[in-house]
Motif scaffolding. Structure first.
Motif, PDB file in Angstrom:
ATOM      1  N   PHE A  68      10.756 -26.757   2.761  1.00  0.00           N
ATOM      2  CA  PHE A  68      10.967 -26.046   2.642  1.00  0.00           C
ATOM      3  C   PHE A  68      12.546 -25.616   2.708  1.00  0.00           C
ATOM      4  CE2 PHE A  68       7.189 -25.017   2.811  1.00  0.00           C
ATOM      5  CZ  PHE A  68       6.591 -24.570   1.861  1.00  0.00           C
ATOM      6  N   ALA A  69      13.566 -24.371   2.567  1.00  0.00           N
ATOM      7  CA  ALA A  69      15.262 -24.438   2.972  1.00  0.00           C
ATOM      8  C   ALA A  69      15.229 -24.061   4.406  1.00  0.00           C
ATOM      9  CB  ALA A  69      15.667 -23.458   1.814  1.00  0.00           C
ATOM     10  N   GLU A  70      13.924 -23.287   4.893  1.00  0.00           N
ATOM     11  CA  GLU A  70      14.486 -23.280   6.782  1.00  0.00           C
ATOM     12  C   GLU A  70      14.062 -23.993   7.008  1.00  0.00           C
ATOM     13  OE1 GLU A  70      11.998 -19.561   4.731  1.00  0.00           O
ATOM     14  OE2 GLU A  70      11.898 -21.373   4.083  1.00  0.00           O
ATOM     15  N   THR A  71      14.055 -25.157   6.941  1.00  0.00           N
ATOM     16  CA  THR A  71      14.207 -26.589   7.904  1.00  0.00           C
ATOM     17  C   THR A  71      15.581 -26.512   8.252  1.00  0.00           C
ATOM     18  OG1 THR A  71      13.738 -27.927   6.279  1.00  0.00           O
ATOM     19  CG2 THR A  71      11.436 -27.138   6.763  1.00  0.00           C
ATOM     20  N   ARG A  72      16.174 -26.506   7.595  1.00  0.00           N
ATOM     21  CA  ARG A  72      17.830 -27.037   7.645  1.00  0.00           C
ATOM     22  C   ARG A  72      18.106 -25.433   8.767  1.00  0.00           C
ATOM     23  NH1 ARG A  72      17.691 -26.247   1.988  1.00  0.00           N
ATOM     24  NH2 ARG A  72      18.033 -28.044   1.378  1.00  0.00           N
ATOM     25  N   ARG A  73      17.330 -24.806   9.297  1.00  0.00           N
ATOM     26  CA  ARG A  73      17.933 -24.312  10.630  1.00  0.00           C
ATOM     27  C   ARG A  73      17.013 -24.515  11.865  1.00  0.00           C
ATOM     28  NH1 ARG A  73      15.821 -18.315   8.000  1.00  0.00           N
ATOM     29  NH2 ARG A  73      15.437 -17.780  10.012  1.00  0.00           N
ATOM     30  N   LEU A  74      16.330 -25.506  11.645  1.00  0.00           N
ATOM     31  CA  LEU A  74      15.134 -25.953  12.810  1.00  0.00           C
ATOM     32  C   LEU A  74      15.922 -27.156  13.106  1.00  0.00           C
ATOM     33  CD1 LEU A  74      12.126 -24.854  11.346  1.00  0.00           C
ATOM     34  CD2 LEU A  74      13.215 -23.721  13.265  1.00  0.00           C
ATOM     35  N   ALA A  75      15.769 -27.922  14.319  1.00  0.00           N
ATOM     36  CA  ALA A  75      16.140 -29.282  14.679  1.00  0.00           C
ATOM     37  C   ALA A  75      14.846 -30.197  14.461  1.00  0.00           C
ATOM     38  CB  ALA A  75      16.502 -29.574  16.298  1.00  0.00           C
ATOM     39  N   VAL A  76      14.890 -30.931  13.626  1.00  0.00           N
ATOM     40  CA  VAL A  76      14.097 -31.663  12.823  1.00  0.00           C
ATOM     41  C   VAL A  76      14.280 -33.344  12.537  1.00  0.00           C
ATOM     42  CG1 VAL A  76      12.734 -32.258  11.281  1.00  0.00           C
ATOM     43  CG2 VAL A  76      13.251 -29.884  10.886  1.00  0.00           C
ATOM     44  N   HIS A  77      12.760 -33.957  13.237  1.00  0.00           N
ATOM     45  CA  HIS A  77      13.449 -35.157  14.070  1.00  0.00           C
ATOM     46  C   HIS A  77      12.341 -36.110  12.738  1.00  0.00           C
ATOM     47  CE1 HIS A  77      16.231 -34.317  17.179  1.00  0.00           C
ATOM     48  NE2 HIS A  77      14.781 -33.260  17.911  1.00  0.00           N
ATOM     49  N   ALA A  78      12.756 -37.101  12.300  1.00  0.00           N
ATOM     50  CA  ALA A  78      11.560 -38.185  11.722  1.00  0.00           C
ATOM     51  C   ALA A  78      11.453 -39.899  12.423  1.00  0.00           C
ATOM     52  CB  ALA A  78      11.929 -37.611  10.018  1.00  0.00           C
ATOM     53  N   VAL A  79      10.849 -40.027  12.588  1.00  0.00           N
ATOM     54  CA  VAL A  79      10.571 -41.341  12.982  1.00  0.00           C
ATOM     55  C   VAL A  79       9.276 -41.801  11.588  1.00  0.00           C
ATOM     56  CG1 VAL A  79      11.812 -40.647  14.841  1.00  0.00           C
ATOM     57  CG2 VAL A  79       9.492 -40.502  15.096  1.00  0.00           C
ATOM     58  N   GLY A  80       9.127 -43.217  12.315  1.00  0.00           N
ATOM     59  CA  GLY A  80       7.399 -43.869  11.832  1.00  0.00           C
ATOM     60  C   GLY A  80       7.328 -43.349  10.312  1.00  0.00           C
ATOM     61  N   ASP A  81       9.022 -43.458   9.082  1.00  0.00           N
ATOM     62  CA  ASP A  81       7.954 -43.119   8.177  1.00  0.00           C
ATOM     63  C   ASP A  81       7.952 -44.455   7.726  1.00  0.00           C
ATOM     64  OD1 ASP A  81       7.391 -42.014   5.750  1.00  0.00           O
ATOM     65  OD2 ASP A  81       9.618 -41.508   5.417  1.00  0.00           O
ATOM     66  N   TRP A  82       8.186 -45.797   8.089  1.00  0.00           N
ATOM     67  CA  TRP A  82       8.053 -47.030   7.614  1.00  0.00           C
ATOM     68  C   TRP A  82       6.532 -47.551   7.694  1.00  0.00           C
ATOM     69  CZ3 TRP A  82       6.105 -50.172  11.392  1.00  0.00           C
ATOM     70  CH2 TRP A  82       6.086 -49.556  13.025  1.00  0.00           C
ATOM     71  N   LEU A  83       5.815 -47.368   8.575  1.00  0.00           N
ATOM     72  CA  LEU A  83       4.452 -47.105   8.648  1.00  0.00           C
ATOM     73  C   LEU A  83       3.985 -46.430   7.609  1.00  0.00           C
ATOM     74  CD1 LEU A  83       4.020 -45.815  12.709  1.00  0.00           C
ATOM     75  CD2 LEU A  83       3.507 -48.275  10.853  1.00  0.00           C
TER      76      LEU A  83
END
Length: 421
Positions: A68-83
């Motif tokens: 969703f485009a609105e996520t660009r207005r939030l502080a989003v951190h992605a970790v662990g996608d290698w699992l």
């Protein structure tokens, strides 16, 4: 004495400053994609941010191009996608739990300590969150018990699921506050989690961020549907078997027998929904649906739109005469709300969340999950020219009255405030 007074004054100033900024809230979510659960998480984060809270989202996977485009207005951190998401196409629940445990541990060690943790879908991360040096409260949003979302065809599957089911129930009970998305889910929660009979979760209905609908500029969809189309039906759902998208195709086939040649030529169905190449079921089910279209000879009357943009969704909703919502026992379902706000009647299965959102014969039709009943309702939408306007107006009024973002924001903010006291 003076030094002690200065320390007290500094603490008071720090408390006042924190109160002015609002509590800090850290959301944990498994996969920030394009589903209803993701829509709710994004709306909740935006709602709290608008109330002055400091918000961050931690997740195992985040692709801004497929979110969703609105996520660009939030502080989003992605970790662990290698699992891994699965092991040779199996053990999805186990992998989801491990991924969320990793996200929770990483956030606990690396993120600024929040005042409140908010998690949903996977409760296995809650014990990790309770390990914080200064323990923070945890709010868990239960969309639906995970153990009811899978079948137990074999003894091996039952053995595999037994510890996971126990873990889900035990860790869910560790949350300081539990809310659910509908009265239907509240009843299922009580029937499923027997050891949590002392917990009565509150109902927090999902809402629509109406401003997002008003601010999005629709795009041209002439390249999506044939030019001859005069009456378009729309289905919005992920390409998953449990969503029963085949019901929409079979209902369309049945509708053909109810219309004359000219009326049939005007009809088109668009199946739009979340699609991820990484998810084997999405790939397999998309092919299954294409095969059904070919077998029923509906190729010229059906279009698939995979992983649409917000602009495309608004355009499709603006141009359709009705939205078909086919899942049975859906715990809530945000699509009916989106359709009703966009003044589209909804034809939905008469079970689960739609019983609380759609008013039969007022904002749409509630039907048994059969092609015959769905096609009867579709025929009414085709032949009654005033139906879209009357049901559409009633639908928007219902959304604004019962599912407004203001009501959702205030209720959620009150939960956060109570947990921080």
């Amino acid at each position: 004495m003076r030094a002690a007074l200065r320390r007290v004054a500094r603490r008071q100033r720090a408390v006042m400053a924190g109160a002015e900024r609002g509590p800090s809230v850290l959301f944990l979510h498994p996969d920030l994609g394009l589903g209803g659960a993701e829509r709710l998480v994004v709306d909740a984060a935006l709602a709290l941010q608008a109330r002055g809270c400091r918000v961050q989202i931690w997740t195992a996977h985040y692709d801004p191009a497929r979110c969703f485009a609105e996520t660009r207005r939030l502080a989003v951190h992605a970790v662990g996608d290698w699992l891994p998401r699965s092991l040779a196409g199996r053990a999805h629940a186990l992998c989801a739990a491990l991924r969320m445990l990793y996200v929770a541990l990483y956030a606990l060690l690396r993120a600024p300590p929040p005042d409140i943790f908010v998690c949903d879908q996977v409760s296995a991360c809650i014990p990790v969150l309770r390990l914080a040096r200064n323990r923070k409260k945890v709010l868990f949003y239960c969309h639906f018990p995970d153990q009811l979302l899978t079948k137990r065809e074999s003894l091996l599957k039952r053995i595999y699921r037994a510890p996971l089911d126990w873990l889900e129930e035990y860790t869910t009970g560790m949350a300081d506050c539990i809310v659910v998305n509908s009265e239907f889910t509240a009843n299922v929660f009580a029937d499923t989690f027997k050891s949590l009979s002392h917990i009565k979760p509150d109902v927090l209905y999902p809402s629509l961020t109406v401003s997002a609908f008003e601010s999005i500029v629709p795009v041209e969809i002439a390249n999506v549907i044939p030019k001859r189309t005069k009456k378009m039906f729309l289905s919005i759902n992920r390409f998953e078997r449990k969503k029963n998208l085949a019901l929409a195709l079979n209902a369309l086939y049945d509708l053909r027998g109810r219309l004359d040649a000219q009326e049939w030529d005007d009809i088109h169905l668009v199946l739009a929904g979340g699609y991820d190449e990484r998810v084997l079921e999405n790939v397999e089910h998309y092919k299954e649906l294409k095969d059904i279209v070919t077998r029923l000879k509906l190729d010229e009357h059906v279009t698939f739109v995979r992983s649409f943009t917000d602009e495309q969704k608004i355009s499709l909703l603006s141009n359709c005469i009705c939205v078909l919502y086919t899942p049975s026992n859906e715990h809530f379902g945000i699509v009916p709300l989106e359709a009703m706000y966009m003044r589209c009647p909804v034809i939905a299965v008469n079970s689960g969340g739609p019983l609380e959102s759609v008013v039969n014969n007022v904002t749409g039709f509630l039907c048994d999950p059969s092609p015959t009943q769905f096609s009867e309702a579709m025929e009414k939408c085709v032949k009654d020219r005033l139906l879209k306007n009357t049901m559409g107006a009633a639908g928007r009024a219902r959304v604004m009255e019962k599912f407004s973002s203001e009501a959702f924001t205030e209720q959620l903010y009150q939960y956060i405030c109570r947990l921080t006291q």
